[in-house]
Design a protein around this motif. Structure first.
Motif, mmCIF file in Angstrom:
data_model
loop_
_atom_site.group_PDB
_atom_site.id
_atom_site.type_symbol
_atom_site.label_atom_id
_atom_site.label_comp_id
_atom_site.label_asym_id
_atom_site.label_seq_id
_atom_site.Cartn_x
_atom_site.Cartn_y
_atom_site.Cartn_z
ATOM 1 N N ARG A 36 0.826 -1.209 0.000
ATOM 2 C CA ARG A 36 0.000 0.000 0.000
ATOM 3 C C ARG A 36 0.858 1.256 0.000
ATOM 4 N NH1 ARG A 36 -2.743 -3.029 3.920
ATOM 5 N NH2 ARG A 36 -1.942 -1.673 5.574
ATOM 6 N N ALA A 37 1.993 1.194 0.678
ATOM 7 C CA ALA A 37 2.889 2.343 0.694
ATOM 8 C C ALA A 37 3.403 2.653 -0.714
ATOM 9 C CB ALA A 37 4.059 2.084 1.640
ATOM 10 N N ILE A 38 3.665 1.612 -1.495
ATOM 11 C CA ILE A 38 4.162 1.802 -2.866
ATOM 12 C C ILE A 38 3.042 2.230 -3.806
ATOM 13 C CG2 ILE A 38 5.144 0.620 -4.868
ATOM 14 C CD1 ILE A 38 6.695 -1.131 -2.887
ATOM 15 N N GLU A 39 1.934 1.511 -3.759
ATOM 16 C CA GLU A 39 0.872 1.719 -4.744
ATOM 17 C C GLU A 39 -0.082 2.870 -4.398
ATOM 18 O OE1 GLU A 39 0.596 -2.945 -6.227
ATOM 19 O OE2 GLU A 39 -1.100 -2.019 -5.185
ATOM 20 N N GLN A 40 -0.267 3.117 -3.095
ATOM 21 C CA GLN A 40 -1.258 4.117 -2.688
ATOM 22 C C GLN A 40 -0.657 5.292 -1.915
ATOM 23 O OE1 GLN A 40 -4.393 2.028 -0.584
ATOM 24 N NE2 GLN A 40 -4.242 0.272 -1.964
ATOM 25 N N GLY A 41 0.646 5.247 -1.689
ATOM 26 C CA GLY A 41 1.292 6.340 -0.975
ATOM 27 C C GLY A 41 1.022 6.357 0.519
ATOM 28 N N GLU A 42 0.582 5.222 1.058
ATOM 29 C CA GLU A 42 0.320 5.146 2.500
ATOM 30 C C GLU A 42 1.620 5.319 3.284
ATOM 31 O OE1 GLU A 42 -0.917 1.565 5.408
ATOM 32 O OE2 GLU A 42 -2.427 2.050 3.885
ATOM 33 N N ALA A 43 1.556 6.061 4.370
ATOM 34 C CA ALA A 43 2.744 6.270 5.194
ATOM 35 C C ALA A 43 3.183 4.955 5.822
ATOM 36 C CB ALA A 43 2.448 7.290 6.287
ATOM 37 N N PRO A 44 4.467 4.613 5.750
ATOM 38 C CA PRO A 44 4.955 3.353 6.335
ATOM 39 C C PRO A 44 4.725 3.316 7.842
ATOM 40 C CG PRO A 44 6.602 4.329 4.886
ATOM 41 C CD PRO A 44 5.533 5.358 5.070
ATOM 42 N N ARG A 45 4.289 2.175 8.340
ATOM 43 C CA ARG A 45 4.112 2.006 9.781
ATOM 44 C C ARG A 45 5.465 2.100 10.483
ATOM 45 N NH1 ARG A 45 0.158 -0.421 12.823
ATOM 46 N NH2 ARG A 45 -1.153 0.591 11.273
ATOM 47 N N VAL A 46 6.492 1.514 9.870
ATOM 48 C CA VAL A 46 7.850 1.611 10.407
ATOM 49 C C VAL A 46 8.585 2.672 9.593
ATOM 50 C CG1 VAL A 46 10.005 0.398 10.876
ATOM 51 C CG2 VAL A 46 7.817 -0.801 11.119
ATOM 52 N N THR A 47 8.791 3.814 10.183
ATOM 53 C CA THR A 47 9.389 4.937 9.477
ATOM 54 C C THR A 47 10.918 4.838 9.462
ATOM 55 O OG1 THR A 47 9.547 6.276 11.485
ATOM 56 C CG2 THR A 47 7.484 6.409 10.221
ATOM 57 N N GLU A 48 11.527 5.652 8.643
ATOM 58 C CA GLU A 48 12.985 5.737 8.617
ATOM 59 C C GLU A 48 13.502 6.198 9.985
ATOM 60 O OE1 GLU A 48 16.623 7.968 6.179
ATOM 61 O OE2 GLU A 48 14.537 8.534 5.808
ATOM 62 N N GLU A 49 12.823 7.160 10.573
ATOM 63 C CA GLU A 49 13.217 7.666 11.881
ATOM 64 C C GLU A 49 13.177 6.566 12.938
ATOM 65 O OE1 GLU A 49 11.807 11.091 15.137
ATOM 66 O OE2 GLU A 49 10.669 10.750 13.290
ATOM 67 N N PHE A 50 12.113 5.752 12.922
ATOM 68 C CA PHE A 50 11.988 4.647 13.873
ATOM 69 C C PHE A 50 13.116 3.638 13.665
ATOM 70 C CE2 PHE A 50 10.596 0.579 15.422
ATOM 71 C CZ PHE A 50 9.863 0.851 16.573
ATOM 72 N N SER A 51 13.368 3.281 12.406
ATOM 73 C CA SER A 51 14.395 2.282 12.093
ATOM 74 C C SER A 51 15.775 2.743 12.554
ATOM 75 C CB SER A 51 14.415 2.002 10.588
ATOM 76 O OG SER A 51 13.179 1.464 10.171
ATOM 77 N N LEU A 52 16.097 4.008 12.330
ATOM 78 C CA LEU A 52 17.398 4.532 12.744
ATOM 79 C C LEU A 52 17.508 4.596 14.264
ATOM 80 C CD1 LEU A 52 17.888 7.376 10.105
ATOM 81 C CD2 LEU A 52 19.119 5.205 10.234
ATOM 82 N N ALA A 53 16.423 4.961 14.932
ATOM 83 C CA ALA A 53 16.427 4.988 16.396
ATOM 84 C C ALA A 53 16.632 3.593 16.969
ATOM 85 C CB ALA A 53 15.115 5.590 16.912
ATOM 86 N N GLN A 54 15.984 2.611 16.366
ATOM 87 C CA GLN A 54 16.155 1.220 16.780
ATOM 88 C C GLN A 54 17.602 0.773 16.580
ATOM 89 O OE1 GLN A 54 14.498 -1.212 18.198
ATOM 90 N NE2 GLN A 54 14.949 -3.165 17.225
ATOM 91 N N ALA A 55 18.166 1.075 15.411
ATOM 92 C CA ALA A 55 19.545 0.667 15.108
ATOM 93 C C ALA A 55 20.536 1.334 16.061
ATOM 94 C CB ALA A 55 19.881 1.013 13.657
ATOM 95 N N ARG A 56 20.325 2.604 16.352
ATOM 96 C CA ARG A 56 21.242 3.298 17.257
ATOM 97 C C ARG A 56 21.182 2.711 18.671
ATOM 98 N NH1 ARG A 56 19.627 8.084 14.197
ATOM 99 N NH2 ARG A 56 17.862 8.358 15.638
ATOM 100 N N THR A 57 19.988 2.353 19.129
ATOM 101 C CA THR A 57 19.851 1.777 20.466
ATOM 102 C C THR A 57 20.545 0.420 20.552
ATOM 103 O OG1 THR A 57 17.757 2.932 20.827
ATOM 104 C CG2 THR A 57 18.202 1.021 22.219
ATOM 105 N N ILE A 58 20.325 -0.429 19.548
ATOM 106 C CA ILE A 58 20.990 -1.736 19.523
ATOM 107 C C ILE A 58 22.500 -1.562 19.476
ATOM 108 C CG2 ILE A 58 21.340 -3.845 18.170
ATOM 109 C CD1 ILE A 58 18.693 -3.788 19.667
ATOM 110 N N GLU A 59 22.972 -0.620 18.678
ATOM 111 C CA GLU A 59 24.413 -0.384 18.566
ATOM 112 C C GLU A 59 24.990 0.089 19.898
ATOM 113 O OE1 GLU A 59 28.138 -0.336 16.921
ATOM 114 O OE2 GLU A 59 26.283 -1.163 16.082
ATOM 115 N N ARG A 60 24.260 0.928 20.611
ATOM 116 C CA ARG A 60 24.742 1.391 21.910
ATOM 117 C C ARG A 60 24.839 0.237 22.911
ATOM 118 N NH1 ARG A 60 20.944 6.256 23.575
ATOM 119 N NH2 ARG A 60 22.233 6.191 25.476
ATOM 120 N N ILE A 61 23.877 -0.682 22.861
ATOM 121 C CA ILE A 61 23.932 -1.841 23.755
ATOM 122 C C ILE A 61 25.096 -2.746 23.378
ATOM 123 C CG2 ILE A 61 22.701 -3.874 24.594
ATOM 124 C CD1 ILE A 61 20.081 -2.342 24.100
#
Length: 201
Positions: free
Chosen positions: A170-195
């Motif tokens: 739906r995000a590709i075909e209808q422009g729906e906003a992704p449930r998992v955003t780029e901001e969320f993904s980067l925040a998750q990656a930074r937290t895991i990296e800090r641990i």
């Protein structure tokens, strides 16, 4: 992150069902694997945190909505030099605290797992009754307030991977906003990296 179960819990918190958020706990502990499994090898980024810890970490991030200000970590390592069990205590600038637990401590045959969470606020708490990360079917949680009120909620959950794929489409075909955003993904990656840095991985 695409599960209606998680969405329902977030809606409860946003509606003030348990007051102001104070503490979040999330745990995923399962069996280890044979040493030939990539999960158990350092060169393939094996270990409890990278394989299992990302689930409770993303759960906590979704509930709290921000990255921790401070992280304190305790971990044990296997003979293959990957973390076999890791516990992280997270502190946030707004006074919220969280606990993340992941491990490969359980018996291998039969394969078992401990999936759990707890969310506490100033007026009550949310606890699982029937829950597992990536589980499908009728999942259940309860809302308990400190004035003695207890309520159970049942949420029917389809296959989470199917929900993810459908939302991606739906995000590709209808422009729906992704449930998992780029901001969320980067925040998750930074937290895991800090641990990982804190445990010397």
């Amino acid at each position: 992150q695409h599960s209606p179960f998680i969405e329902a819990i977030c809606d409860e918190i946003a509606a003030g069902a348990i007051g102001d958020l104070q503490y979040v706990e999330a745990k995923l502990v399962s069996s280890d694997s044979d040493v030939s499994n990539p999960r158990m090898r350092r060169e393939t980024l094996g270990g409890a945190l990278c394989d299992l810890g990302v689930y409770p970490a993303s759960f906590i991030l979704r509930i709290v909505g921000k990255e921790p200000q401070a992280i304190r970590v305790l971990s044990s390592f296997s003979d293959q030099n990957v973390d076999f069990h890791t516990q992280a205590y997270l502190e946030y600038e707004n006074g919220v605290r969280a606990s993340l637990v992941c491990g490969m401590d359980l018996v291998r045959d039969p394969w078992t797992a401990i999936d759990s969470f707890a969310i506490q606020g100033t007026k009550g708490c949310i606890e699982p009754v029937r829950f597992a990360f990536n589980a499908m079917g009728p999942l259940v949680y309860k809302v308990r307030t400190f004035n003695g009120k207890k309520e159970k909620r049942v949420v029917e959950v389809p296959n989470n991977y199917l929900l993810e794929i459908e939302q991606f489409g739906r995000a590709i075909e209808q422009g729906e906003a992704p449930r998992v955003t780029e901001e969320f993904s980067l925040a998750q990656a930074r937290t895991i990296e800090r641990i990982l840095q804190a445990i010397g991985y």
